[in-house]
Write an enzyme that holds these catalytic residues in place. Structure first.
Site: not given
Length: 185
Positions: A39, A104
């Site tokens: 990222h 999650k």
């Protein structure tokens, strides 16, 4: 009342706007993998005005570092990783057209605000079920940052990959909704 959807990527504004926190979605098509190191590199590319290694418009990124595949399998265990580590990068990718993220754990306000503003959703995948989730992945190909090993960016072809809408385009958060139902007031 939650609904069940069968969706194929890439996703559109219209499609993600129909989804609500708690809905069950079975994703098919192409999704991409990326964790925090990848990222950072993706956002650095954007900051430098360079092209990303995949078209982020309509894309879904799965926060996962899969295990090596067994012989004959496209991928090993592929369970979700904790999403907050991508929170500082996700709003920028959402602004560029990212429509879905899978992981999650909860997301911060910057991410949920970006989901509302730019029409994106955050899906939860079941932690601890990586071996089962891996069975829904039909092909896997490293497309960027191979040196990151399991954290390289991969292009995955998935069929009926099961996820739950956690944060929708309307500002709802399944974690808050679920907790409120059981809190003693």
């Amino acid at each position: 009342m939650s609904k069940t959807y069968h969706l194929t990527t890439p996703l559109s504004d219209e499609t993600v706007s129909e989804l609500h926190s708690g809905d069950i979605v079975y994703l098919s098509g192409i999704i991409y993998t990326a964790r925090d190191a990848a990222h950072k590199r993706l956002v650095d590319l954007l900051d430098e005005g360079k092209e990303l290694p995949f078209d982020v418009k309509g894309a879904v990124i799965y926060f996962v570092g899969p295990t090596p595949p067994k012989p004959g399998d496209p991928i090993g265990s592929a369970g979700p990783t904790t999403s907050y580590r991508m929170d500082s990068y996700s709003p920028r990718l959402i602004a560029e057209g990212l429509k879905g993220m899978i992981g999650k754990g909860k997301r911060n306000k910057d991410v949920t605000d970006a989901c509302e503003k730019h029409k994106a959703v955050y899906f939860g995948a079941t932690g601890g079920a990586g071996a089962l989730l891996g069975k829904q992945i039909k092909s896997a190909e490293v497309i960027a940052y191979e040196e990151l090993g399991p954290e390289a960016v991969r292009k995955l072809e998935v069929v009926d990959f099961p996820v739950t809408v956690i944060n929708d385009t309307h500002g709802a958060d399944l974690y808050k909704i679920g907790r409120a139902q059981y809190e003693v007031k």
